[in-house]
Motif scaffolding. Sequence first.
Motif, PDB file in Angstrom:
ATOM      1  N   GLU A   2       0.827  -1.202   0.000  1.00  0.00           N
ATOM      2  CA  GLU A   2       0.000   0.000   0.000  1.00  0.00           C
ATOM      3  C   GLU A   2       0.862   1.254   0.000  1.00  0.00           C
ATOM      4  N   THR A   3       1.956   1.219   0.781  1.00  0.00           N
ATOM      5  CA  THR A   3       2.861   2.371   0.845  1.00  0.00           C
ATOM      6  C   THR A   3       3.529   2.595  -0.505  1.00  0.00           C
ATOM      7  N   GLN A   6       1.176   4.423  -2.725  1.00  0.00           N
ATOM      8  CA  GLN A   6       1.107   5.837  -2.353  1.00  0.00           C
ATOM      9  C   GLN A   6       2.345   6.592  -2.834  1.00  0.00           C
ATOM     10  N   LYS A 210      -3.594  11.620  12.052  1.00  0.00           N
ATOM     11  CA  LYS A 210      -4.061  11.182  10.727  1.00  0.00           C
ATOM     12  C   LYS A 210      -5.487  10.640  10.776  1.00  0.00           C
ATOM     13  N   THR A 211      -5.881  10.112  11.927  1.00  0.00           N
ATOM     14  CA  THR A 211      -7.207   9.485  12.034  1.00  0.00           C
ATOM     15  C   THR A 211      -8.245  10.437  12.643  1.00  0.00           C
ATOM     16  N   SER A 354       3.967  19.578   6.985  1.00  0.00           N
ATOM     17  CA  SER A 354       4.341  18.239   6.543  1.00  0.00           C
ATOM     18  C   SER A 354       5.239  18.323   5.320  1.00  0.00           C
ATOM     19  N   GLY A 358       4.740  13.140   4.809  1.00  0.00           N
ATOM     20  CA  GLY A 358       3.360  13.444   5.189  1.00  0.00           C
ATOM     21  C   GLY A 358       2.447  13.536   3.986  1.00  0.00           C
ATOM     22  N   ASN A 361       0.693  10.399   2.546  1.00  0.00           N
ATOM     23  CA  ASN A 361      -0.555   9.930   3.164  1.00  0.00           C
ATOM     24  C   ASN A 361      -1.799  10.601   2.605  1.00  0.00           C
ATOM     25  N   LYS A 365      -4.530   4.375  -0.589  1.00  0.00           N
ATOM     26  CA  LYS A 365      -3.668   3.198  -0.532  1.00  0.00           C
ATOM     27  C   LYS A 365      -3.908   2.254  -1.702  1.00  0.00           C
ATOM     28  N   ASP A 439       7.795  14.972   9.887  1.00  0.00           N
ATOM     29  CA  ASP A 439       7.257  13.738   9.328  1.00  0.00           C
ATOM     30  C   ASP A 439       7.738  12.515  10.104  1.00  0.00           C
ATOM     31  N   LEU A 443       5.623   9.817  12.361  1.00  0.00           N
ATOM     32  CA  LEU A 443       5.638   8.382  12.098  1.00  0.00           C
ATOM     33  C   LEU A 443       5.747   7.578  13.386  1.00  0.00           C
TER      34      LEU A 443
END
Length: 446
Positions: A2-3, A6, A210-211, A354, A358, A361, A365, A439, A443
């Motif tokens: 997924e990363t 991105q 982030k959430t 960021s 950053g 994100n 994904k 950043d 993390l």
Amino acid sequence: METLVQVAQLLLALSILVGIHEGGHMVAAKMFGMKVEKFFIGFPPTLFSFKKGETEYGLGAIPLGGFVKISGMIDESMDKEQMAQPPQPWEFRSKPAWQRLIVMLGGIIVNVVAGVIAMIILTYNVGDEYIPSTYVKENGVQAFKYGEQFGFQNGDKILNINGEDYERFSDVTDPAIFLDSDAYYTVERNGQQVKITVPDGALDLMSKEKTFKQEFLYPRIPFVVAYPEDEEYQQNSNAKRVGILQGDKIEKVGDQYINYWDQMKPALAQFAGGVAAVRVERNGESFDFEVPINKDTTMGIMVGSMLSEEFIRNEYSFGEATAKGTADAFNLVIVNARAMGKMFSGDLSARSLSGPIGIVNLFPKAWDWNQFWYTTAFISMILAFMNLLPIPALDGGHVMFLLYEMISGKAPSDKFLENAQKVGMIILLALMVFVFGNDILKLFGI
């Protein structure tokens, strides 16, 4: 994996945006007869290059920027040898100030145009869909971690924001709200109006976590039974074993009536490790079941949302999409400009900045072209805004000195411009180190 997806999207977006930005400078320079020596996407070392006419085109190994080298211009190349020679008619420094100004604005202009065009096309092709405020005013919200920190409770019905009505639920989490001083929500709770003031540091919290949006507020969801496709899960489901079907609506647990998902867990808690009487509605009829409840207060079901039925979808004519897409694109810049103002005033921590890590994100994904182009349009508008800042070494720094020259009639000396370029580069390097540090700290949750 997924990363990697991105990162791939970020590199593609940056390549496109840097290419058109530097292309804007190059086209404007050539239009006025200036010699363009190099046009590169990425920074050295050079991966490959070729020469066409007077210009060398190439790709650098470091994909976080690019540059165009225009003869006779004091830039990051710091070519003192060339600047020590007498000015030539094809050089940047030999042209009128107004032409040099257009060249320096060329990159910013094409970034703005690209961002606006992308937003217009997305708005026209995709339209938008949203949960209307009427649903929230009727059913209320569920408050998660950060919502509870603000003072919200499950079932609060948001009536207005800062005393003004709102159209869609997404307005509730609009960052622009947190930029206002003394921002507040008015909610109806148990038949009474309650004012919930946005706490200090809310914007910092939103930018750092982030959430945040997922753990802030969400419209209350009617509880409809769903099962995952996992067969093992279904075999171990107490609800499935006693005959509760997917699509059943939970009406009652014990003596407690259930309307929304957030009411389910507390209702089951009193039966943990025992058996609960559960009533469901199926095709207009009610059915009663005795369901064993696990010690963790679950009975083996998931929530199946019927919220999609409440969504309003808008489609726009090209004229409507042009107006809305343009407004949305510039609103991105306005919000970020206000946030930067808050940063300079001390009301917003610089930790909210960021860097590339950053920005990764921001991309989904899983590859989604619509989301890719939306994020690319967003970055394009922010890139234009950041480049316009009056910092030497940025386009805005050159614009600042050119405006001074046009107003005063006197150009700053080459020595002054060289020193200003050095200072600007030090500022930018320090800023890059700072945002990379931000950043990395984020993390690790610091």
